[in-house]
Design a protein around this motif. Structure first.
Motif, mmCIF file in Angstrom:
data_model
loop_
_atom_site.group_PDB
_atom_site.id
_atom_site.type_symbol
_atom_site.label_atom_id
_atom_site.label_comp_id
_atom_site.label_asym_id
_atom_site.label_seq_id
_atom_site.Cartn_x
_atom_site.Cartn_y
_atom_site.Cartn_z
ATOM 1 N N SER A 62 0.826 -1.203 0.000
ATOM 2 C CA SER A 62 0.000 0.000 0.000
ATOM 3 C C SER A 62 0.861 1.254 0.000
ATOM 4 O O SER A 62 0.500 2.258 -0.603
ATOM 5 C CB SER A 62 -0.940 0.016 1.211
ATOM 6 O OG SER A 62 -0.193 -0.030 2.417
ATOM 7 N N ARG A 63 2.016 1.206 0.676
ATOM 8 C CA ARG A 63 2.890 2.374 0.748
ATOM 9 C C ARG A 63 4.104 2.247 -0.168
ATOM 10 O O ARG A 63 4.527 3.213 -0.781
ATOM 11 C CB ARG A 63 3.368 2.598 2.189
ATOM 12 C CG ARG A 63 2.242 2.841 3.194
ATOM 13 C CD ARG A 63 2.812 3.062 4.572
ATOM 14 N NE ARG A 63 1.769 3.272 5.570
ATOM 15 C CZ ARG A 63 1.210 2.309 6.266
ATOM 16 N NH1 ARG A 63 1.574 1.055 6.084
ATOM 17 N NH2 ARG A 63 0.271 2.573 7.156
ATOM 18 N N MET A 64 4.678 1.059 -0.255
ATOM 19 C CA MET A 64 5.886 0.875 -1.040
ATOM 20 C C MET A 64 5.583 0.780 -2.524
ATOM 21 O O MET A 64 4.445 0.519 -2.925
ATOM 22 C CB MET A 64 6.628 -0.383 -0.581
ATOM 23 C CG MET A 64 5.910 -1.688 -0.893
ATOM 24 S SD MET A 64 6.871 -3.141 -0.432
ATOM 25 C CE MET A 64 8.251 -3.035 -1.568
ATOM 26 N N ASP A 65 6.600 0.982 -3.334
ATOM 27 C CA ASP A 65 6.479 0.834 -4.778
ATOM 28 C C ASP A 65 6.592 -0.654 -5.116
ATOM 29 O O ASP A 65 7.663 -1.250 -4.979
ATOM 30 C CB ASP A 65 7.594 1.632 -5.466
ATOM 31 C CG ASP A 65 7.464 1.613 -6.988
ATOM 32 O OD1 ASP A 65 6.551 0.925 -7.500
ATOM 33 O OD2 ASP A 65 8.276 2.279 -7.656
ATOM 34 N N GLU A 116 15.148 -8.230 1.733
ATOM 35 C CA GLU A 116 16.203 -7.224 1.669
ATOM 36 C C GLU A 116 15.657 -5.843 1.327
ATOM 37 O O GLU A 116 16.351 -4.842 1.519
ATOM 38 C CB GLU A 116 17.251 -7.642 0.636
ATOM 39 C CG GLU A 116 18.023 -8.911 1.006
ATOM 40 C CD GLU A 116 18.966 -9.348 -0.092
ATOM 41 O OE1 GLU A 116 19.015 -8.643 -1.131
ATOM 42 O OE2 GLU A 116 19.651 -10.365 0.082
ATOM 43 N N LEU A 117 14.422 -5.779 0.818
ATOM 44 C CA LEU A 117 13.815 -4.492 0.501
ATOM 45 C C LEU A 117 13.457 -3.766 1.800
ATOM 46 O O LEU A 117 12.907 -4.373 2.726
ATOM 47 C CB LEU A 117 12.559 -4.694 -0.351
ATOM 48 C CG LEU A 117 12.783 -5.294 -1.738
ATOM 49 C CD1 LEU A 117 11.443 -5.584 -2.408
ATOM 50 C CD2 LEU A 117 13.605 -4.361 -2.604
ATOM 51 N N PRO A 118 13.759 -2.466 1.914
ATOM 52 C CA PRO A 118 13.549 -1.747 3.184
ATOM 53 C C PRO A 118 12.119 -1.816 3.711
ATOM 54 O O PRO A 118 11.905 -1.940 4.914
ATOM 55 C CB PRO A 118 13.930 -0.301 2.821
ATOM 56 C CG PRO A 118 14.848 -0.424 1.656
ATOM 57 C CD PRO A 118 14.357 -1.610 0.883
ATOM 58 N N TRP A 119 11.131 -1.740 2.816
ATOM 59 C CA TRP A 119 9.735 -1.700 3.257
ATOM 60 C C TRP A 119 9.196 -3.073 3.666
ATOM 61 O O TRP A 119 8.142 -3.156 4.297
ATOM 62 C CB TRP A 119 8.851 -1.157 2.140
ATOM 63 C CG TRP A 119 8.804 0.333 2.068
ATOM 64 C CD1 TRP A 119 9.544 1.151 1.268
ATOM 65 C CD2 TRP A 119 7.963 1.207 2.833
ATOM 66 N NE1 TRP A 119 9.219 2.459 1.478
ATOM 67 C CE2 TRP A 119 8.251 2.533 2.434
ATOM 68 C CE3 TRP A 119 7.000 1.010 3.811
ATOM 69 C CZ2 TRP A 119 7.611 3.648 2.976
ATOM 70 C CZ3 TRP A 119 6.362 2.119 4.364
ATOM 71 C CH2 TRP A 119 6.668 3.418 3.945
ATOM 72 N N VAL A 120 9.864 -4.137 3.285
ATOM 73 C CA VAL A 120 9.317 -5.486 3.492
ATOM 74 C C VAL A 120 9.693 -6.013 4.873
ATOM 75 O O VAL A 120 10.864 -6.274 5.158
ATOM 76 C CB VAL A 120 9.811 -6.454 2.399
ATOM 77 C CG1 VAL A 120 9.263 -7.862 2.656
ATOM 78 C CG2 VAL A 120 9.374 -5.962 1.026
ATOM 79 N N ARG A 142 6.342 -2.686 6.429
ATOM 80 C CA ARG A 142 6.677 -1.971 7.657
ATOM 81 C C ARG A 142 5.817 -0.707 7.743
ATOM 82 O O ARG A 142 5.375 -0.182 6.721
ATOM 83 C CB ARG A 142 8.159 -1.586 7.672
ATOM 84 C CG ARG A 142 9.092 -2.793 7.696
ATOM 85 C CD ARG A 142 10.542 -2.352 7.779
ATOM 86 N NE ARG A 142 11.438 -3.485 7.723
ATOM 87 C CZ ARG A 142 11.814 -4.221 8.769
ATOM 88 N NH1 ARG A 142 11.356 -3.894 9.978
ATOM 89 N NH2 ARG A 142 12.619 -5.247 8.634
ATOM 90 N N THR A 143 5.589 -0.231 8.951
ATOM 91 C CA THR A 143 4.755 0.955 9.168
ATOM 92 C C THR A 143 5.628 2.149 9.529
ATOM 93 O O THR A 143 6.425 2.072 10.468
ATOM 94 C CB THR A 143 3.753 0.700 10.306
ATOM 95 O OG1 THR A 143 2.947 -0.433 9.974
ATOM 96 C CG2 THR A 143 2.856 1.905 10.507
ATOM 97 N N GLU A 181 11.250 0.101 14.703
ATOM 98 C CA GLU A 181 12.503 -0.573 15.030
ATOM 99 C C GLU A 181 13.715 0.237 14.585
ATOM 100 O O GLU A 181 14.857 -0.195 14.759
ATOM 101 C CB GLU A 181 12.531 -1.955 14.373
ATOM 102 C CG GLU A 181 11.414 -2.875 14.857
ATOM 103 C CD GLU A 181 11.350 -4.172 14.072
ATOM 104 O OE1 GLU A 181 12.104 -4.295 13.075
ATOM 105 O OE2 GLU A 181 10.571 -5.063 14.447
ATOM 106 N N GLY A 182 13.446 1.395 13.960
ATOM 107 C CA GLY A 182 14.546 2.232 13.497
ATOM 108 C C GLY A 182 15.030 1.893 12.099
ATOM 109 O O GLY A 182 16.025 2.451 11.633
ATOM 110 N N THR A 183 14.341 0.996 11.410
ATOM 111 C CA THR A 183 14.724 0.634 10.048
ATOM 112 C C THR A 183 14.411 1.778 9.094
ATOM 113 O O THR A 183 13.292 2.299 9.079
ATOM 114 C CB THR A 183 13.965 -0.627 9.581
ATOM 115 O OG1 THR A 183 14.243 -1.702 10.484
ATOM 116 C CG2 THR A 183 14.388 -1.036 8.177
#
Length: 305
Positions: A102-105, A135-139, A159-160, A177-179
């Motif tokens: 919903s947020r990520m590409d 490995e994708l930041p949003w996943v 991730r939110t 979590e700071g990611t």
């Protein structure tokens, strides 16, 4: 003398045979009728049922080919043969379905999944693809499955966004979590908590626990600076600053004390610019221009004879 052959037994046998055939036809008709009724209750179209039965048949053939090749001691040949049979039967990746974004590409997901396109289903390494997606930041998590005959299904758990990390050259969305998720424009980060300072992203969870001790203050805090890798400065929406002491317990105690004082005296929104609680139990307050006024008063007093 002519002999007359009696055909009584032959007639009886023919009648019995005819009766048995009639009974068999009736049984087949009843069985067919029951089977048609059962199939009619299933939530599938005729085309879908045909594909299901075809999948079962081909799957059995593939399993048999694997078993025979394995018995021959050539697992590599078995894999190649299974992949060849599966590909010829249409069991290869032709479609990729992605859900949960919903947020990520989601193009980042497709770019990795489409590397499996046209590959026979038995050769698709689902776990390896899942590790790539993680490995994708949003996943935060990913579920990858093969849906026969030709679809690769990917369900993403995103991730939110939780806060904004202020770096020297840009602002970055981070989760609880700071990611780090992705850069963000300042105008789109106005309503989110701004966090700054070296190593601040590693302290996000501790900061959340600290702010939870004074829930009445949390909506009024717009920024938190991690100072010297040991303590927090909190900035309110009124541009006032609260300097907290080192240590989790000490900081929590000071914040609760400040919340109590604010409830009694309405400190937030007042004339004090900085509340310094680094040396508990004392609290020092700085009012802009106050020191200049005191110096002026002292100077004027000193000049009086």
């Amino acid at each position: 003398m002519a002999q007359i052959k009696r055909g009584g037994k032959g007639v009886r046998r023919a009648v019995k045979a005819s009766s048995r055939a009639k009974t068999a036809r009736q049984a087949r008709a009843r069985t067919s009728g029951v089977l048609d009724s059962v199939i009619g209750l299933l939530p599938f179209t005729d085309e879908q049922l045909q594909r299901i039965f075809l999948s079962i048949i081909i799957g059995g053939a593939v399993a048999l080919a694997w078993f025979i090749a394995s018995l021959a001691g050539v697992p590599a040949m078995a894999q190649a043969q299974v992949a060849h049979l599966a590909s010829d039967a249409g069991f290869e990746v032709r479609r990729v379905r992605v859900t949960g974004t919903s947020r990520m590409d989601e193009q980042h997901v497709y770019s990795r999944a489409l590397a499996q396109r046209d590959r026979p289903m038995p050769q698709v390494e689902l776990e390896a693809l899942r590790e790539e997606l993680l490995e994708l930041p949003w996943v935060k998590d990913a579920r990858v499955s093969a849906q026969l005959p030709d679809t690769l299904a990917i369900d993403i758990v995103e991730r939110t966004p939780h806060a904004v990390l202020e770096k020297p050259d840009r602002l970055v969305l981070i989760d609880a979590e700071g990611t780090e998720l992705e850069p963000v424009a300042r105008d789109k980060a106005k309503e989110m908590l701004m966090i700054s300072g070296p190593g601040a992203s590693r302290q996000v969870a501790d900061l959340d626990r600290l702010l939870a001790t004074a829930p009445a203050l949390k909506p009024q805090i717009e920024a938190a600076e991690w100072v010297g890798n040991r303590r927090w400065n909190l900035s309110f929406k009124t541009e006032q600053i609260l300097a907290l002491p080192e240590g989790d317990d000490e900081a929590a105690t000071a914040l609760v004390k400040f919340a109590r004082m604010d409830g009694q005296n309405r400190l937030i929104g007042g004339q004090v610019a900085t509340f310094d609680m680094r040396a508990p139990p004392r609290i020092y307050m700085r009012v802009p221009g106050r020191s200049d006024q005191l110096l002026a008063n002292a100077s004027g007093t000193g000049g009086t004879p």
